[in-house]
Design an enzyme around this catalytic site. Structure first.
Site, mmCIF file in Angstrom:
data_model
loop_
_atom_site.group_PDB
_atom_site.id
_atom_site.type_symbol
_atom_site.label_atom_id
_atom_site.label_comp_id
_atom_site.label_asym_id
_atom_site.label_seq_id
_atom_site.Cartn_x
_atom_site.Cartn_y
_atom_site.Cartn_z
ATOM 1 N N HIS A 150 38.272 29.673 38.619
ATOM 2 C CA HIS A 150 38.143 30.766 38.238
ATOM 3 C C HIS A 150 38.556 30.975 36.989
ATOM 4 O O HIS A 150 38.834 31.202 35.733
ATOM 5 C CB HIS A 150 39.830 31.568 38.990
ATOM 6 C CG HIS A 150 40.504 32.318 38.722
ATOM 7 N ND1 HIS A 150 41.574 33.042 37.883
ATOM 8 C CD2 HIS A 150 39.781 33.424 39.253
ATOM 9 C CE1 HIS A 150 41.690 34.361 37.973
ATOM 10 N NE2 HIS A 150 40.540 34.853 38.942
ATOM 11 N N ARG A 151 36.912 32.326 36.758
ATOM 12 C CA ARG A 151 36.733 32.189 35.000
ATOM 13 C C ARG A 151 36.813 31.344 34.608
ATOM 14 O O ARG A 151 37.213 31.452 33.133
ATOM 15 C CB ARG A 151 38.391 33.123 34.556
ATOM 16 C CG ARG A 151 38.921 34.135 35.720
ATOM 17 C CD ARG A 151 40.066 35.109 34.211
ATOM 18 N NE ARG A 151 40.924 35.497 35.766
ATOM 19 C CZ ARG A 151 41.358 36.706 35.689
ATOM 20 N NH1 ARG A 151 42.522 35.922 34.410
ATOM 21 N NH2 ARG A 151 42.445 36.869 36.351
ATOM 22 N N HIS A 205 38.085 39.837 32.125
ATOM 23 C CA HIS A 205 38.368 39.693 33.323
ATOM 24 C C HIS A 205 38.263 41.778 33.425
ATOM 25 O O HIS A 205 38.805 42.478 34.213
ATOM 26 C CB HIS A 205 39.169 39.310 33.451
ATOM 27 C CG HIS A 205 39.963 40.038 34.826
ATOM 28 N ND1 HIS A 205 41.384 40.563 34.892
ATOM 29 C CD2 HIS A 205 40.018 39.130 36.241
ATOM 30 C CE1 HIS A 205 41.951 40.405 35.836
ATOM 31 N NE2 HIS A 205 41.562 40.105 36.440
HETATM 32 O O1 G3P Z 1 38.012 36.964 42.227
HETATM 33 C C1 G3P Z 1 38.658 36.869 42.469
HETATM 34 C C2 G3P Z 1 40.349 36.789 41.581
HETATM 35 O O2 G3P Z 1 39.551 36.449 40.783
HETATM 36 C C3 G3P Z 1 40.112 37.894 41.915
HETATM 37 O O3 G3P Z 1 41.102 38.466 41.002
HETATM 38 O O4 G3P Z 1 41.719 39.332 39.436
HETATM 39 O O5 G3P Z 1 41.575 37.327 39.199
HETATM 40 O O6 G3P Z 1 39.661 38.861 39.537
HETATM 41 P P1 G3P Z 1 41.031 38.989 39.406
HETATM 42 CA CA CA Z 2 37.791 37.626 39.419
#
Ligand code: G3P
Ligand code: CA
Length: 319
Positions: A48-49, A90
């Site tokens: 994630h990121r 993000h």
């Molecule tokens: O893309 C999955 C998750 O990243 C969604 O939440 O806010 O971290 O982009 P967000």
């Molecule tokens: Ca995301």
């Protein structure tokens, strides 16, 4: 011990082993039709990121760590600059993850779309992380810049890694033409056609996914994201029926995942990737519910869980 006993004991052991194995197999077969189980025994690991628990999110350092940890995908949130460049960040503003307030004090609210790429490239995208997470601080992070999509593709190509991209169109309503631009960049890099299994698109925006559906090859997976607010008061069957019209999977906030959710999604051939699952306890809970993959800031932890053996019954790892 007489001769008859010497022969009988191993025979008894063999019979017992065979009975136990048949019981296990029967249990396994019984479990197979369950819509609770993931589509594949391998749980997809989405960094994630990047590996953002260990390095500043959406920097090449965080992506590099994700590769080293053998994540299946690097998650990439995209916004667009004033001069139309797609960049990995993000938030819709630059304030949280850069020093924009010091470099451009008179440009509040520091929206990505109000800055050119050249202006954005002057920003430090790593020092905030060193201050906030001193246990993972690294002097090198001070040199981190916000990467463009093109830079990420170039870097990934150089790495020769198998790790793929899991790209999110962020706030597509404020960036007209974002989807076309995204697909154009991937096509220009021969990314879409040469590496069909190397990219997934995701969005909270159904409109954005439906647009992508029209302009990307059919075998590129599209994933519908859901926040708790999006599903509040909604009928789950209706929601998933709708998603199945254009998506190959759904990515709900982890609080939304229940056995019923997973079963209903799987019944519609939708894979389920909850976000953002960061502790081992949370990961085990999601595994027990039968999800197909997870977004996590700590991909190494999920990679480790993937190495464990799971019982056929509950998908709970045997330690
Ligand atoms: O893309 C999955 C998750 O990243 C969604 O939440 O806010 O971290 O982009 P967000
Ligand atoms: Ca995301």
């Amino acid at each position: 011990m007489n001769k008859a006993t010497i022969v009988a004991i191993p025979l008894l052991l063999v019979l017992l082993a065979s009975y136990a194995s048949n019981l296990w197999a029967a249990d396994d077969v019984k479990q197979k039709p369950s819509t609770r189980h993931p589509a594949s025994q391998h749980i997809t690991v989405v960094a994630h990121r990047g590996a953002s628990g260990y390095a500043p999110e959406h920097t090449l350092s965080a992506y590099k760590k994700a590769l080293e940890m053998k994540a299946d995908y690097i998650e990439l949130d995209l916004h667009m600059t004033k001069d139309g460049e797609l960049v990995a960040i993000h938030d819709a503003t630059l304030a949280r993850t850069t020093n924009v307030e010091q470099v451009y004090p008179n440009r509040a609210p520091w929206r990505v779309r109000d800055f050119t790429l050249a202006e954005i490239k002057r920003l430090d995208a790593g020092t905030w992380f060193n201050k906030m997470f001193p246990q993972y601080a690294n002097k090198q992070y001070r040199k981190e810049k916000i990467p463009t999509l093109q830079e990420v593709i170039d870097w990934l190509a150089r790495s020769r890694s198998k790790t793929a991209l899991y790209i999110e169109t962020k706030d597509p309503n404020i960036y007209p033409g974002m989807e076309e631009k995204l697909v154009g960049i991937l096509k220009k890099n021969r990314y879409l056609y040469l590496q069909k299994s190397k990219v997934i698109f995701q969005s909270f925006s159904e409109a954005s996914l439906r647009k992508l559906q029209k302009i990307v090859p059919h075998d590129i997976p599209l994933i519908q994201l859901y926040s708790p607010a999006m599903l509040k008061g909604q009928n789950l069957d209706d929601v998933l029926d709708r998603a199945a019209e254009y998506a190959e999977g759904v990515a709900p906030d982890q609080s939304l995942v229940t056995l019923e959710f997973v079963q209903k999604a799987h019944k519609r051939h939708l894979v389920v990737y909850p976000y953002t699952v960061n502790t081992k306890e949370e990961m085990l809970k999601q595994l027990s519910l039968g999800v197909d993959g997870m977004f996590t800031d700590y991909p190494d932890q999920l990679v480790e869980l993937n190495k464990k053996k799971f019982t056929a019954k509950s998908l709970v790892p045997i330690f």
